[in-house]
Design an enzyme around this catalytic site. Structure first.
Site, PDB file in Angstrom:
ATOM      1  N   HIS A 628       0.843  -1.197   0.000  1.00 30.07           N
ATOM      2  CA  HIS A 628       0.000   0.000   0.000  1.00 30.07           C
ATOM      3  C   HIS A 628       0.875   1.242   0.000  1.00 30.07           C
ATOM      4  CE1 HIS A 628      -3.110  -2.574   2.473  1.00 30.07           C
ATOM      5  NE2 HIS A 628      -2.952  -3.021   1.241  1.00 30.07           N
TER       6      HIS A 628
HETATM    7  C1  LIG Z   1      -0.091  -7.486  -4.010  1.00 31.43           C
HETATM    8  C2  LIG Z   1      -1.056  -6.401  -3.636  1.00 31.43           C
HETATM    9  C3  LIG Z   1      -2.163  -6.708  -2.874  1.00 31.43           C
HETATM   10  C4  LIG Z   1      -3.059  -5.713  -2.509  1.00 31.43           C
HETATM   11  N1  LIG Z   1      -4.210  -6.040  -1.853  1.00 31.43           N
HETATM   12  C5  LIG Z   1      -5.141  -5.096  -1.617  1.00 31.43           C
HETATM   13  C6  LIG Z   1      -6.406  -5.443  -1.082  1.00 31.43           C
HETATM   14  O1  LIG Z   1      -6.709  -6.600  -0.860  1.00 31.43           O
HETATM   15  N2  LIG Z   1      -7.287  -4.443  -0.824  1.00 31.43           N
HETATM   16  C7  LIG Z   1      -6.987  -3.125  -1.060  1.00 31.43           C
HETATM   17  O2  LIG Z   1      -7.807  -2.283  -0.758  1.00 31.43           O
HETATM   18  N3  LIG Z   1      -5.814  -2.785  -1.609  1.00 31.43           N
HETATM   19  C8  LIG Z   1      -4.903  -3.725  -1.911  1.00 31.43           C
HETATM   20  N4  LIG Z   1      -3.726  -3.383  -2.512  1.00 31.43           N
HETATM   21  C9  LIG Z   1      -3.434  -1.956  -2.748  1.00 31.43           C
HETATM   22  C10 LIG Z   1      -4.161  -1.351  -3.933  1.00 31.43           C
HETATM   23  O3  LIG Z   1      -4.171  -2.195  -5.027  1.00 31.43           O
HETATM   24  C11 LIG Z   1      -3.459  -0.020  -4.245  1.00 31.43           C
HETATM   25  O4  LIG Z   1      -3.554   0.795  -3.123  1.00 31.43           O
HETATM   26  C12 LIG Z   1      -4.088   0.691  -5.433  1.00 31.43           C
HETATM   27  O5  LIG Z   1      -3.915  -0.071  -6.587  1.00 31.43           O
HETATM   28  C13 LIG Z   1      -3.473   2.062  -5.637  1.00 31.43           C
HETATM   29  O6  LIG Z   1      -4.130   2.674  -6.727  1.00 31.43           O
HETATM   30  P1  LIG Z   1      -3.426   3.831  -7.564  1.00 31.43           P
HETATM   31  O7  LIG Z   1      -4.394   4.303  -8.561  1.00 31.43           O
HETATM   32  O8  LIG Z   1      -2.827   4.801  -6.634  1.00 31.43           O
HETATM   33  O9  LIG Z   1      -2.179   3.136  -8.288  1.00 31.43           O
HETATM   34  P2  LIG Z   1      -2.079   1.806  -9.133  1.00 31.43           P
HETATM   35  O10 LIG Z   1      -3.306   1.006  -9.017  1.00 31.43           O
HETATM   36  O11 LIG Z   1      -0.794   1.181  -8.737  1.00 31.43           O
HETATM   37  O12 LIG Z   1      -1.968   2.295 -10.647  1.00 31.43           O
HETATM   38  C14 LIG Z   1      -0.902   3.064 -11.145  1.00 31.43           C
HETATM   39  C15 LIG Z   1      -0.652   2.640 -12.607  1.00 31.43           C
HETATM   40  O13 LIG Z   1       0.077   3.671 -13.257  1.00 31.43           O
HETATM   41  C16 LIG Z   1       1.009   3.080 -14.151  1.00 31.43           C
HETATM   42  N5  LIG Z   1       2.074   4.070 -14.373  1.00 31.43           N
HETATM   43  C17 LIG Z   1       2.950   4.547 -13.475  1.00 31.43           C
HETATM   44  N6  LIG Z   1       3.737   5.492 -14.038  1.00 31.43           N
HETATM   45  C18 LIG Z   1       3.355   5.603 -15.319  1.00 31.43           C
HETATM   46  C19 LIG Z   1       3.803   6.423 -16.394  1.00 31.43           C
HETATM   47  N7  LIG Z   1       4.767   7.343 -16.258  1.00 31.43           N
HETATM   48  N8  LIG Z   1       3.207   6.263 -17.598  1.00 31.43           N
HETATM   49  C20 LIG Z   1       2.202   5.358 -17.771  1.00 31.43           C
HETATM   50  N9  LIG Z   1       1.740   4.556 -16.771  1.00 31.43           N
HETATM   51  C21 LIG Z   1       2.296   4.701 -15.553  1.00 31.43           C
HETATM   52  C22 LIG Z   1       1.474   1.849 -13.411  1.00 31.43           C
HETATM   53  O14 LIG Z   1       2.021   0.898 -14.307  1.00 31.43           O
HETATM   54  C23 LIG Z   1       0.183   1.381 -12.739  1.00 31.43           C
HETATM   55  O15 LIG Z   1      -0.487   0.414 -13.515  1.00 31.43           O
HETATM   56  C24 LIG Z   1      -2.818  -4.364  -2.893  1.00 31.43           C
HETATM   57  C25 LIG Z   1      -1.700  -4.069  -3.684  1.00 31.43           C
HETATM   58  C26 LIG Z   1      -0.830  -5.065  -4.059  1.00 31.43           C
HETATM   59  C27 LIG Z   1       0.355  -4.719  -4.902  1.00 31.43           C
END
Ligand SMILES: Cc1cc2nc3c(=O)[nH]c(=O)nc-3n(C[C@H](O)[C@H](O)[C@H](O)COP(=O)(O)OP(=O)(O)OC[C@H]3O[C@@H](n4cnc5c(N)ncnc54)[C@H](O)[C@@H]3O)c2cc1C
Length: 744
Positions: A628
């Site tokens: 997270h």
């Molecule tokens: C193994 C694991 C288990 C988890 N389990 C849970 C759970 O059970 N419940 C829960 O609530 N949360 C869980 N989480 C956490 C949750 O998935 C994250 O908090 C959430 O995905 C964050 O969302 P976000 O939009 O901030 O980023 P992300 O979902 O990480 O998305 C960011 C995206 O941006 C892309 N990116 C980055 N930089 C660039 C760039 N310059 N150009 C183009 N693309 C780019 C990345 O490749 C990525 O796909 C888990 C996470 C992991 C890794």
């Protein structure tokens, strides 16, 4: 000559010396069984082992990291190098017998010198994580690893449903940015924030999502769910990312759907006490009774089919429930976006959506986005283009072209750029674009996690079924009663992650622990961290460097959480042995007759608690990981308090919004997917309303105008030097005009 040396150093391949070190290390870390049974073939002789290590590091390490690794491997092949690492006179590691190699490694792992422990942990994670998860078969063959049968690990399920992603990513939905298309909205990142906001914006304008992670195949059956492949394809840096001191493994999704494609399906609401805190920071939209955020959260959960009814708990979660009940600790069913939690295969959704069972962003929000004409580009957003303080475009490139600016391309955007690259990359994107607000890249929260492990009498097969269906909330308020305490949950544990995370005391203990992994239960302590870290960029600002050391208040809570996780496991009827992830792990052996609590047993319990206190949360001496990442571009009511305003718009730039977990004002305390999506749903609806110029949209625009007028042109709450310059020029002009008037 110099050129030859530089070429050699930069070459991304192992030579014979490196291979010898890898093989001798691997056998010492995981020694062959002497009995001639299933675990008796040394890892060094397993087919494809070295090739898969090479494949992993050449794909995911940059050349400096690869150079460091190669240097380490060369040191181990010389007497002087081994002595340098080991701290005493020795022969070359590679020439030692198995037992002596084990002793060298044990010394390294416990060394008082941080760099030695870092080296040990790095090597152990890489070699063991790969050895126990890699696929020794070729493409189109069922994945197989030579060690799995001795661990009773079945490998990925063959079960696949007929669900498809619903869109042809590489066909109609993907665009080639060589044409000169203009978009109304460009969304960077397709994760929990990006996918939700994109699904709204595609209804009011022409949208492009830029995603650097791996696309999903249009036929989900092509997702293998093999651990090594899943980690390599769908995780940031192939899951090899750690904090800069090497002590904490960082897991983050990098795929179409981002984290939602690989996460564990646990769907917790933003806790009331966290919303109260955020409301108290001047962000009234998070007030616990706030209809807008409540409505957004309800919509998100409905859309993904989140429910807490009919959930089937797997073996591990049943133990957590049993232990909580016996201790009278509060626990709850964790609602899920996994449709059928009874399926064994639900345990493999962390390696991609082969069954279409978990309703992650890739097969929900993005399917609707695609159906509405939304486009994708597989590549990297380099930086934003601005004109007069407003975002007007995005520079993009193919993933492989980040070092070739001549191949970069600028895409124009008519309305908004949405940065949803997640808490590791959103700050880097903004930093590369030249923004300097002090909140960009600081305040990073990680919810650091450690675990207490137990072995049971019976098989538990903890990797089968939905991984995280219960949550113990008894200690979430923390030892200081301030809302900063841990939640206790069950993780997803497959062989590779287990091998990377389990403590290593000596080869036989390590192997024995892994060979009993089918009987293993883990309870994780997930701390809502009060302290923060930073994320900065390396390799021209493209790759994250995470600096994070747990705050002492978080350490106290982690220790408390470990003790209570121990209490939970100790209370379970069939638990035989319990240990922590400390290098000097305390171990507790349950008495054979559980009914009687003997004085001797209580002494052992006290000794276990004491060992937790004494071992603490030292760098590279306690296994830590995080899944997270939050808060690295936090929201604040002025530029001093945050990088973005209440709408997620960057204080330093108009029409550039950050919408992902990086805008959390502090750690969410609950697993962050639902909070991230709800923020995206709320902010996305606002953008739609503003665009449609509804009554509410007009009101929002007016609020935005007032806010921008008050703080526009300010960075970090200080006046922008340009504005100061403008003021001075204006003032001098006014004074000269006045003087001129007087003279007339
Ligand atoms: C193994 C694991 C288990 C988890 N389990 C849970 C759970 O059970 N419940 C829960 O609530 N949360 C869980 N989480 C956490 C949750 O998935 C994250 O908090 C959430 O995905 C964050 O969302 P976000 O939009 O901030 O980023 P992300 O979902 O990480 O998305 C960011 C995206 O941006 C892309 N990116 C980055 N930089 C660039 C760039 N310059 N150009 C183009 N693309 C780019 C990345 O490749 C990525 O796909 C888990 C996470 C992991 C890794």
């Amino acid at each position: 000559m110099v050129i030859i040396v530089v070429r050699y150093l930069k070459s991304m391949a192992f030579n014979k010396t490196h291979v010898l070190s890898i093989k001798t290390l691997a056998d010492a870390l995981y020694p062959p069984s002497p009995d001639g049974g299933s675990g008796s073939t040394p890892l060094s002789e397993q087919p494809m082992f070295v090739e898969r290590i090479e494949e992993g590091v050449t794909t995911h390490l940059d050349y400096r990291e690869f150079l460091e690794l190669k240097a380490l491997l060369i040191l181990l092949n010389t007497a002087a190098g081994t002595s340098l690492l080991y701290g005493g006179p020795s022969s070359a590691f590679t020439s030692l017998d198995l037992a002596s190699r084990g002793q060298v490694l044990a010394c390294l792992s416990r060394s008082s010198i941080g760099l030695r422990r870092k080296a040990f942990n790095g090597l152990k994670r890489l070699l063991m994580g790969t050895a126990l998860s890699y696929n020794a078969k070729g493409e189109n063959e069922a994945p197989h690893n030579p060690v799995w049968s001795s661990l009773k690990y079945p490998g990925p399920p063959v079960e696949a449903s007929n669900v498809t992603a619903g869109y042809d990513f590489l066909g109609k939905s993907y665009v080639d940015v060589n044409n000169d298309d203009e978009f109304d909205y460009i969304i960077i990142g397709s994760g929990c924030g990006g996918s939700v906001v994109a699904r709204q914006l595609c209804k009011v304008g022409k949208c492009l999502i830029i995603e650097k992670g791996t696309p999903l195949p249009s036929d989900l059956k092509d997702v293998s769910q093999c651990e090594s492949e899943g980690m390599s394809k769908f995780y940031e840096k192939g899951s090899l990312l750690t904090t800069s001191d090497g002590s904490l493994m960082i897991l983050a999704g990098s795929a179409l759907g981002g984290g939602s494609t690989v996460n564990w399906g646990c769907c917790l609401d933003t806790p009331k006490y966290v919303r109260e805190e955020w409301n108290g920071m001047g962000l009234s939209q998070f007030h616990p009774d706030g209809e807008e955020f409540n409505g957004a959260m309800a919509e998100v959960k409905k859309y993904m089919g989140v429910t807490d009814t009919g959930i089937v708990h797997n073996g591990m979660n049943k133990k957590l429930i049993e232990g909580c009940d016996k201790n009278k600790f509060e626990w709850k069913v964790a609602p899920q976006n996994i449709k059928d939690t009874s399926l064994k295969s639900a345990g493999w959704t962390c390696f991609g959506p082969r069954q279409g069972n978990k309703q992650g962003g890739g097969i929900t929000w993005l399917r609707e986005y695609s159906d509405n004409g939304g486009k994708f580009f597989e590549g990297l957003a380099v930086k934003v283009v601005t004109k007069s303080g407003k975002a007007t475009g995005v520079v993009v490139c193919a993933n492989s072209d980040k070092d070739s600016p001549s191949k970069w391309k600028t895409l124009n955007v008519r309305r908004k750029v949405i940065c949803s690259a997640g808490s590791l990359h959103s700050p880097l994107f903004l930093q590369r674009s030249g923004f300097r607000n002090k909140n960009i890249g600081s305040n990073l929260r990680l919810h650091p996690v450690s675990a207490v492990m137990a072995t049971c009498k019976e098989e538990v097969f903890g990797y089968e079924g939905a991984p995280m269906t219960t949550v113990c909330t008894e200690f979430q308020n923390g030892v200081n009663d301030d809302g900063y305490g841990p939640k206790l949950e069950c993780p997803s544990v497959h062989t590779g992650v287990m091998a990377a995370a389990l403590p290593w005391k000596n080869g036989s203990q390590f192997k024995e622990a892994l060979e009993s992994s089918s009987k293993m239960v883990a309870v994780i302590v997930l701390q809502r961290d009060i302290g923060g870290g930073t994320v900065t960029g390396k390799n021209k600002g493209f790759d994250p460097v995470v600096d994070y050391v747990p705050d002492t208040r978080d350490e106290e809570n982690i220790k408390e959480g470990l003790k209570r996780a121990f209490d939970i496991l100790r209370a379970c009827d069939t638990v035989e042995k319990i240990w922590t992830c400390h290098v000097d792990q305390p171990q507790y052996d349950a008495p054979s007759a559980k009914a009687e609590v003997s004085a001797a047993d209580l002494v052992n319990v006290e000794a276990f608690y004491k060992a937790i206190d004494e071992n603490g949360v030292g760098v590279n001496s306690l296994g830590l990981f995080c899944a997270h990442q939050m808060g690295s571009c936090r929201m604040g009511q002025n530029p001093n308090a945050g990088a973005v305003d209440e709408d997620g718009e960057l204080w330093e730039c108009e029409n550039l919004h950050v919408i992902d977990a990086s805008v959390f004002p502090t750690a969410s305390g609950a697993n962050p997917m639902i909070t991230t999506m709800s923020i995206a749903q709320m902010l996305g609806s606002r953008l739609v309303e503003m665009q449609k110029a509804t009554e509410r949209g007009a009101a929002l625009l007016e609020m935005r105008r007032v806010r921008r007028k008050k703080f526009g042109g300010k960075r970090n709450g200080k006046l922008n030097p340009l504005w100061i310059g403008a003021f001075i020029v204006g003032a001098v002009g006014a004074v000269s005009a006045y003087v001129g008037l007087l003279k007339m």
